[in-house]
Motif scaffolding. Structure first.
Motif, PDB file in Angstrom:
ATOM      1  N   GLY A  94      -1.206   4.596  -6.177  1.00 41.72           N
ATOM      2  CA  GLY A  94      -2.062   3.165  -5.552  1.00 41.72           C
ATOM      3  C   GLY A  94      -2.649   2.651  -7.036  1.00 41.72           C
ATOM      4  O   GLY A  94      -2.488   2.996  -8.001  1.00 41.72           O
ATOM      5  N   ASP A  95      -3.700   1.830  -6.530  1.00 47.09           N
ATOM      6  CA  ASP A  95      -4.259   1.034  -7.742  1.00 47.09           C
ATOM      7  C   ASP A  95      -5.535   1.844  -7.906  1.00 47.09           C
ATOM      8  O   ASP A  95      -6.560   1.615  -7.160  1.00 47.09           O
ATOM      9  N   ILE A  96      -5.435   2.504  -8.900  1.00 42.72           N
ATOM     10  CA  ILE A  96      -6.694   3.044  -9.518  1.00 42.72           C
ATOM     11  C   ILE A  96      -7.791   2.415 -10.142  1.00 42.72           C
ATOM     12  O   ILE A  96      -8.573   3.181 -10.464  1.00 42.72           O
ATOM     13  N   VAL A 145      -6.227   9.762  -7.440  1.00 46.33           N
ATOM     14  CA  VAL A 145      -6.037   9.726  -8.768  1.00 46.33           C
ATOM     15  C   VAL A 145      -6.704  11.177  -9.305  1.00 46.33           C
ATOM     16  O   VAL A 145      -7.695  11.678  -8.766  1.00 46.33           O
ATOM     17  N   ASP A 160       0.929  -1.042   0.013  1.00 47.36           N
ATOM     18  CA  ASP A 160      -0.053   0.053   0.118  1.00 47.36           C
ATOM     19  C   ASP A 160       0.635   1.362  -0.031  1.00 47.36           C
ATOM     20  O   ASP A 160       2.023   1.205   0.458  1.00 47.36           O
ATOM     21  N   THR A 161       0.515   2.288  -0.645  1.00 49.60           N
ATOM     22  CA  THR A 161       0.912   3.397  -0.509  1.00 49.60           C
ATOM     23  C   THR A 161       0.633   4.280   0.312  1.00 49.60           C
ATOM     24  O   THR A 161      -0.674   4.634   0.385  1.00 49.60           O
ATOM     25  N   HIS A 183      -7.430   3.761   2.740  1.00 50.72           N
ATOM     26  CA  HIS A 183      -7.764   2.144   3.040  1.00 50.72           C
ATOM     27  C   HIS A 183      -8.385   1.746   4.191  1.00 50.72           C
ATOM     28  O   HIS A 183      -8.821   0.893   4.290  1.00 50.72           O
ATOM     29  N   ALA A 226      -1.610   9.737 -10.470  1.00 51.25           N
ATOM     30  CA  ALA A 226      -1.970   8.458  -9.852  1.00 51.25           C
ATOM     31  C   ALA A 226      -1.203   8.038  -8.735  1.00 51.25           C
ATOM     32  O   ALA A 226       0.100   8.180  -8.875  1.00 51.25           O
ATOM     33  N   ARG A 278     -10.534   5.357 -10.741  1.00 54.89           N
ATOM     34  CA  ARG A 278     -10.359   6.306 -11.994  1.00 54.89           C
ATOM     35  C   ARG A 278     -11.717   6.598 -12.718  1.00 54.89           C
ATOM     36  O   ARG A 278     -11.774   7.764 -12.987  1.00 54.89           O
ATOM     37  N   THR A 314     -14.225   0.538  -5.646  1.00 55.83           N
ATOM     38  CA  THR A 314     -14.386   1.095  -4.283  1.00 55.83           C
ATOM     39  C   THR A 314     -15.976   1.616  -4.130  1.00 55.83           C
ATOM     40  O   THR A 314     -16.332   2.284  -5.199  1.00 55.83           O
ATOM     41  N   THR A 318      -5.236   5.408  -1.888  1.00 57.64           N
ATOM     42  CA  THR A 318      -5.222   5.583  -3.412  1.00 57.64           C
ATOM     43  C   THR A 318      -5.625   7.149  -3.698  1.00 57.64           C
ATOM     44  O   THR A 318      -6.707   7.507  -3.104  1.00 57.64           O
TER      45      THR A 318
END
Length: 332
Positions: free
Chosen positions: A36-38, A23, A2-3, A278, A34, A197, A42, A21
């Motif tokens: 993390g996982d965009i 974006v 994780d970021t 998160h 961006a 995104r 979610t 995340t």
């Protein structure tokens, strides 16, 4: 891995980090920033309330019922349950010839402590008007009454009103909204997990009208105007969205959602921003969003007092001493 989107500093050291995340997307769907996982699906939760209010405006129901700026802003709101919010929610229902008994959002005490204490001191009890989603639900009631729909069960996915607002969500975000990605929100309506995104792209389109039909783009502009003119209705005393839009007006449309979601439209820049913490912590999402706004609103935003204050929170102990701070992570 994780970021981090936010850090907690104490005694000159980083004590903890919030992973997340973030974006930024333009109205064409191109990614500008961006982290993390965009593509992560979610639940945007309350962040998309303005999208849910689009059919109320574009159908002509809002105009026929005479809904004003405060009422349209409340339809987009996650409010504190302060007296002004309760009054406006009741007024919305009155325009449709209805009252609090028709709301299906549930009841809770005002989330604003002063409002809750005042209600308790008066011997009062909370009702559905105090629910932070009562404005959104009053908007559903207004739309249903204008269309002469049966109100019963309007919160369920199969109800005509819920199908209509879900279609608006799918259109604005260009993301599928179906049974396979559906959950139930705190106010009992459906909520749909979509990629971060797509959420940011939806906010870019909402802020510019680009890629939306003419009537939908016009409805988005009307809702942005209402919120800019009545930002207190969107949150209330001390709330991030209200404080931000009271300071910046129509330059930003911002909306929080439960579990650490923040999203914003920057109409002049043609950008949409989405942030997810998160672990669900609002403090992390808020400082990350404020920092991204300082970055993408332009050079003058970096010196804006309100944005600087929102981008860093002091941490105080029980003696009132400043012992640390919450700030965006360096990656933001």
């Amino acid at each position: 891995m994780d970021t981090a989107i936010a850090e907690i500093e104490r005694g000159g050291r980083v004590e903890s980090r919030h992973a997340g995340t973030a974006v930024v997307v333009d109205a064409d769907g191109d990614v500008v920033f961006a982290l993390g996982d965009i593509a992560l699906p979610t639940y945007p939760r309350s962040a998309v309330k303005a999208f849910l209010a689009l059919p109320l405006v574009e159908s002509g129901a809002a105009e026929r019922l005479g809904l004003d700026d405060e009422e349209l802003a409340l339809a987009c709101a996650s409010h504190n349950g302060e007296p002004a919010h309760v009054t406006v929610a009741a007024r919305m229902l009155g325009r449709a010839g209805r009252n609090v008994a028709c709301l299906e959002c549930g009841t809770h005490w005002p989330t604003n402590a002063d409002a809750a204490h005042a209600l308790a001191r008066s011997g009062g009890e909370p009702n559905a008007l105090h629910n932070n989603c009562s404005g959104k639900h009053a908007g559903f009631v207004c739309l249903a009454c204008d269309q002469e729909q049966d109100l019963a069960g309007y919160i369920h996915p199969a109800h005509p009103i819920m199908r209509e607002v879900t279609a608006a969500l799918a259109d604005v975000t260009d993301a599928a909204h179906g049974e396979d990605n559906r959950g139930i929100d705190g106010c009992s309506i459906p909520t749909y997990a979509i990629p971060m995104r797509a959420l940011a792209h939806g906010f870019a389109r909402f802020g510019t009208g680009h890629g939306l039909g003419r009537e939908r783009a016009r409805a988005a502009a009307r809702l942005r105007t209402a919120v800019a003119n009545a930002p207190f209705m969107v949150g209330g005393s001390g709330r991030f969205d209200t404080v931000l839009m009271q300071a910046l007006g129509s330059a930003v449309f911002s909306k929080m959602g439960a579990e650490g979601i923040m999203a914003a439209s920057l109409p002049e820049q043609g950008l949409g921003i989405a942030v997810k913490c998160h672990d669900g912590a609002p403090r992390a999402a808020e400082v990350a969003m404020a920092t991204l706004l300082m970055r993408f609103l332009g050079p003058e935003a970096r010196d804006h007092t309100v944005l600087r204050d929102l981008a860093t929170h002091d941490i105080r102990n029980w003696n009132g001493m400043t012992v640390g701070r919450v700030r965006a992570a360096p990656f933001i």
